[in-house]
Design an enzyme around this catalytic site. Structure first.
Site, PDB file in Angstrom:
ATOM      1  N   CYS A 191       0.726  -1.223  -0.044  1.00 59.82           N
ATOM      2  CA  CYS A 191       0.157  -0.065   0.009  1.00 59.82           C
ATOM      3  C   CYS A 191       0.735   1.168   0.103  1.00 59.82           C
ATOM      4  O   CYS A 191       2.159   1.236  -0.177  1.00 59.82           O
ATOM      5  CB  CYS A 191      -0.895  -0.040   1.228  1.00 59.82           C
ATOM      6  SG  CYS A 191      -1.827  -1.287   1.652  1.00 59.82           S
ATOM      7  N   SER A 214      42.454  -5.900  -0.776  1.00 61.71           N
ATOM      8  CA  SER A 214      43.358  -6.488  -2.046  1.00 61.71           C
ATOM      9  C   SER A 214      44.429  -6.737  -1.612  1.00 61.71           C
ATOM     10  O   SER A 214      45.352  -7.384  -2.505  1.00 61.71           O
ATOM     11  CB  SER A 214      43.455  -5.188  -2.791  1.00 61.71           C
ATOM     12  OG  SER A 214      44.436  -4.139  -2.090  1.00 61.71           O
ATOM     13  N   GLY A 215      45.114  -6.654  -0.361  1.00 64.89           N
ATOM     14  CA  GLY A 215      46.418  -6.969   0.168  1.00 64.89           C
ATOM     15  C   GLY A 215      47.187  -5.545   0.209  1.00 64.89           C
ATOM     16  O   GLY A 215      48.560  -5.413   0.588  1.00 64.89           O
ATOM     17  N   GLY A 216      46.423  -4.523  -0.187  1.00 67.36           N
ATOM     18  CA  GLY A 216      47.209  -3.088  -0.296  1.00 67.36           C
ATOM     19  C   GLY A 216      47.052  -2.438   1.156  1.00 67.36           C
ATOM     20  O   GLY A 216      46.470  -2.933   1.854  1.00 67.36           O
ATOM     21  N   SER A 254      43.628  -1.162   2.407  1.00 70.13           N
ATOM     22  CA  SER A 254      42.467  -2.397   2.866  1.00 70.13           C
ATOM     23  C   SER A 254      43.328  -2.915   4.312  1.00 70.13           C
ATOM     24  O   SER A 254      42.394  -3.536   5.053  1.00 70.13           O
ATOM     25  CB  SER A 254      42.115  -3.162   1.689  1.00 70.13           C
ATOM     26  OG  SER A 254      43.245  -3.653   1.250  1.00 70.13           O
ATOM     27  N   VAL A 305      45.077  -1.719   6.551  1.00 67.31           N
ATOM     28  CA  VAL A 305      44.775  -0.852   7.505  1.00 67.31           C
ATOM     29  C   VAL A 305      43.589  -0.747   7.969  1.00 67.31           C
ATOM     30  O   VAL A 305      43.006  -0.832   9.355  1.00 67.31           O
ATOM     31  CB  VAL A 305      45.490   0.646   7.520  1.00 67.31           C
ATOM     32  CG1 VAL A 305      45.051   1.434   8.445  1.00 67.31           C
ATOM     33  CG2 VAL A 305      46.851   0.438   7.253  1.00 67.31           C
ATOM     34  N   ALA A 306      42.674  -0.741   7.056  1.00 70.42           N
ATOM     35  CA  ALA A 306      41.072  -0.992   7.496  1.00 70.42           C
ATOM     36  C   ALA A 306      40.839  -2.317   8.324  1.00 70.42           C
ATOM     37  O   ALA A 306      40.077  -2.255   9.310  1.00 70.42           O
ATOM     38  CB  ALA A 306      40.350  -0.941   6.209  1.00 70.42           C
ATOM     39  N   CYS A 366      57.560  -0.963  -8.143  1.00 75.07           N
ATOM     40  CA  CYS A 366      57.952  -0.384  -8.889  1.00 75.07           C
ATOM     41  C   CYS A 366      58.692   1.059  -8.558  1.00 75.07           C
ATOM     42  O   CYS A 366      59.665   1.691  -8.961  1.00 75.07           O
ATOM     43  CB  CYS A 366      57.182   0.105 -10.173  1.00 75.07           C
ATOM     44  SG  CYS A 366      55.774   1.303  -9.959  1.00 75.07           S
ATOM     45  N   CYS A 402      54.649   4.094 -10.191  1.00 76.00           N
ATOM     46  CA  CYS A 402      53.211   4.360 -10.128  1.00 76.00           C
ATOM     47  C   CYS A 402      52.503   5.347  -9.038  1.00 76.00           C
ATOM     48  O   CYS A 402      53.221   5.316  -8.156  1.00 76.00           O
ATOM     49  CB  CYS A 402      52.473   3.107 -10.471  1.00 76.00           C
ATOM     50  SG  CYS A 402      52.348   2.049  -8.722  1.00 76.00           S
TER      51      CYS A 402
END
Length: 470
Positions: free
Chosen positions: A2, A257-259, A262, A264-265, A441, A444
Site C-alpha cells: 500500500c 586487495s592486500g594493499g 584495506s 589498515v582498515a 616499481c 606508479c
C-alpha cells in the site's frame, strides 16, 4: 502493498490550515500510484479533552482517487493533532471479494488508530494468541491494531507507556511493515515504525508530513527517510527513537586487495574488537600474483581467515590495470587522476561481498576506500558508501542487518600510514603497486603516494622499491 501517509500539526493559523490541506491533497493523490483498491484516513484533533476530536473517511471502491484532489478541502480545520491514511493495493493473498468499509484502513481498536504498508506473515498467530479486541476483517494489517489494543492500560497509559506498547508490538511482527499510528489520548503524537518498507517525513512550519516515497512531497521539500528497522515517536518539533540504537554485530568481512589501505582498515576493525575475515577478489589485475601473495601473508600475520573469490567479468581491454604491458601513469599524474580505472569495480565487489556476507552471517563489510583516492576515484568517495548503505536494507533479506564501514574512509594517505604503524598493521607485507614484479616499481601513482606518505610521517617505508627517487 500500500501507500501510507500522514501529518502531525500544531499551532495552525487559518493560512497554515489551508496550505496543510493542499499539501495533504498532493501527497494523497501522488500516493495513489502505490494503491488503487481503496483509501481511508483518520483525523484526530486535540481540543483539550481526553479523547479529542476524531473524524474518518473511507472508500472501498477501486480507482476512486481518479481525478480528485479535494480530499482535505472540506476537512474540519485542525490546529493540533494527527492525520494518518492508507491507499490499499490488495495482494492476491489478501483479496476481499466483497469489500466493506471496515476492511479498509485505518484500523481502530482500544484507542489506537493504525495504517500499515506491507505484509504481516504471522497475522494469524498474533490475532489468535496475543490480540484482545477482534476487528471484523480478515486483512492481515488488522492484527497490528488488535495487538496494540490488548494492553488493558491503554486508557490510563502515559505517552512513554504507549511508546513501549508500540515498540513491543513492532518487535513481534514477522513480515514487511511501514506503520503510522495515533492514540486517542495523545492527539499530538504520531508513532512510526518500518523495516525495509519506506516511510519518509518532512518538517515544515508547524507540521510534519509523512509519505511512502520522497517523490510524493511537493517541490521544495527536503524529506528524510525513517531509518529501516527502527521505531519512532513524533511530537511537535521532535522525533524520538523508541528502540535503542541497535549496535551492529562484530563479525566483519573486509574486502582486501592486500594493499596498504584495506589492510589498515582490517587492522582497525580488529583493534576495535571485530571478528575480522578477509575477502580477496581475483579479477584479472596485472598485479594479481603479488597481491595474492600479500593477502596470504597478511592473513597469516593477522591470524584471520581468508576467503578468495574469482570475479571474472572483465576483458583485458577494459582497463590498463588488466593488461600486462600497458602504460601506467606515474608520480603526481598517477595520483591525481584515475588513469587505471576498472569499470564499477568497487560497486561489483561490494555487491558480491553483500551476498557473501548475508549468506555467511557477517554483520559488517569493511572497505579500504579513503579520502585521498576519492580525489580521483568516484567509488572512493565516502558519499558512495553512504548511498550504498542507504540501499542495503532493500537488497538483503527481511531482518538482515548489514552495513558497509570505512575505517580509513576519511583519512589521507599519510594518516593511513600513521594509523597503520600505530596499530601494528603488517605494512611490510602489503602490496600497493599497480605493476607485477619482485618489488614495488616506485613510480606508479600508488607507489608515489605511499612513499610520500611515509616521508610526511618521518618514517622509513619497510618495502623495497625498484626506484626510490620518483
Amino acid at each position: 502493498m500500500c501507500a501510507i501517509f500522514g501529518c502531525l500539526v500544531w499551532g495552525m493559523s487559518p493560512m497554515h490550515v489551508t496550505r496543510t490541506n493542499q499539501i495533504m491533497n498532493q501527497i494523497m493523490v501522488a500516493s495513489g500510484e502505490r494503491g488503487r483498491d481503496g483509501w481511508g484516513y483518520h483525523v484526530q484533533e486535540d481540543r483539550g479533552h481526553s479523547t479529542g476530536y476524531n473524524f474518518e473517511r473511507k472508500s472501498v471502491e477501486r480507482n476512486s482517487l481518479h481525478g480528485r484532489n479535494d480530499f482535505f478541502d472540506e476537512m474540519h480545520p485542525i490546529h493540533q493533532g494527527g492525520i494518518i491514511g492508507n491507499l490499499r493495493a490488495e495482494p492476491t493473498t489478501e483479496y476481499v471479494a466483497e469489500k466493506r468499509e471496515f476492511d479498509q484502513q485505518p484500523y481502530r481498536a482500544g484507542g489506537w488508530n493504525v495504517v500499515h504498508n506491507g505484509t504481516i506473515a504471522n497475522d494469524h498467530e498474533l490475532r489468535n494468541h496475543f490480540a484482545g479486541q477482534k476487528l471484523p476483517t480478515g486483512v492481515d494489517s488488522a492484527a497490528i491494531a488488535e495487538f496494540l489494543a490488548r494492553d488493558e492500560t491503554n486508557d490510563t497509559a502515559t505517552e512513554t507507556e504507549l511508546s513501549a506498547t508500540f515498540f513491543n508490538m513492532v518487535s513481534h511482527l514477522k513480515g514487511s511493515y511501514a506503520i503510522l499510528a495515533t492514540h486517542d489520548h495523545y492527539p499530538g503524537v504520531v508513532f512510526a515504525a518500518c523495516n525495509y518498507r519506506p516511510i519518509w517525513y518532512a518538517w515544515l512550519d508547524g507540521a510534519c508530513f509523512f509519505a511512502s516515497s520522497k517523490d510524493y512531497f511537493p517541490a521544495g521539500f527536503a524529506p528524510q527517510m525513517v531509518p529501516p528497522y527502527s521505531a519512532w515517536r513524533f511530537t511537535p518539533m521532535h522525533a524520538h527513537r523508541l528502540d535503542p540504537a541497535v549496535l551492529q554485530g562484530r563479525k566483519a568481512l573486509v574486502v582486501c586487495s592486500g594493499g596498504m589501505d584495506s589492510v589498515v582498515a582490517a587492522k582497525a576493525l580488529q583493534a576495535d574488537g571485530c571478528d575480522v575475515h578477509l575477502l580477496h577478489f581475483q579479477y584479472g589485475s596485472r598485479a594479481e600474483s603479488p597481491e595474492y601473495a600479500a593477502i596470504m601473508a597478511v592473513s597469516n600475520a593477522m591470524q584471520v581467515p581468508l576467503h578468495v573469490l574469482p570475479m571474472g567479468i572483465y576483458d583485458k581491454e577494459d582497463s590498463p590495470l588488466l593488461q600486462a604491458d600497458s602504460e601506467i601513469a606515474g608520480g603526481e599524474a598517477g595520483a591525481e587522476f584515475a588513469h587505471e580505472w576498472v569499470p564499477a569495480r568497487n560497486l561489483v565487489m561490494l555487491s558480491l561481498a553483500t551476498a557473501y556476507a548475508e549468506a555467511k552471517g557477517f554483520d559488517l563489510i569493511g572497505l579500504g576506500n579513503n579520502l585521498e583516492e576519492a580525489g580521483a576515484y568516484p567509488d572512493n568517495e565516502p558519499e558512495f558508501i553512504n548511498r550504498f548503505n542507504e540501499m542495503l536494507p532493500f537488497a538483503v533479506g527481511d531482518g538482515k542487518r548489514l552495513s558497509v564501514v570505512m575505517p580509513v574512509g576519511n583519512l589521507m594517505k599519510h594518516e593511513i600510514v600513521a594509523l597503520g604503524e600505530q596499530l601494528g598493521a603488517p605494512m611490510g607485507l602489503t602490496w600497493s603497486c599497480y605493476r607485477s614484479g619482485p618489488v614495488h616499481c616506485g613510480t606508479c601513482g600508488p607507489c608515489f603516494m605511499r612513499k610520500t606518505a611515509y616521508t610526511i610521517n618521518g618514517l622509513e617505508d619497510p618495502l623495497q622499491y625498484a626506484r626510490k627517487d620518483s
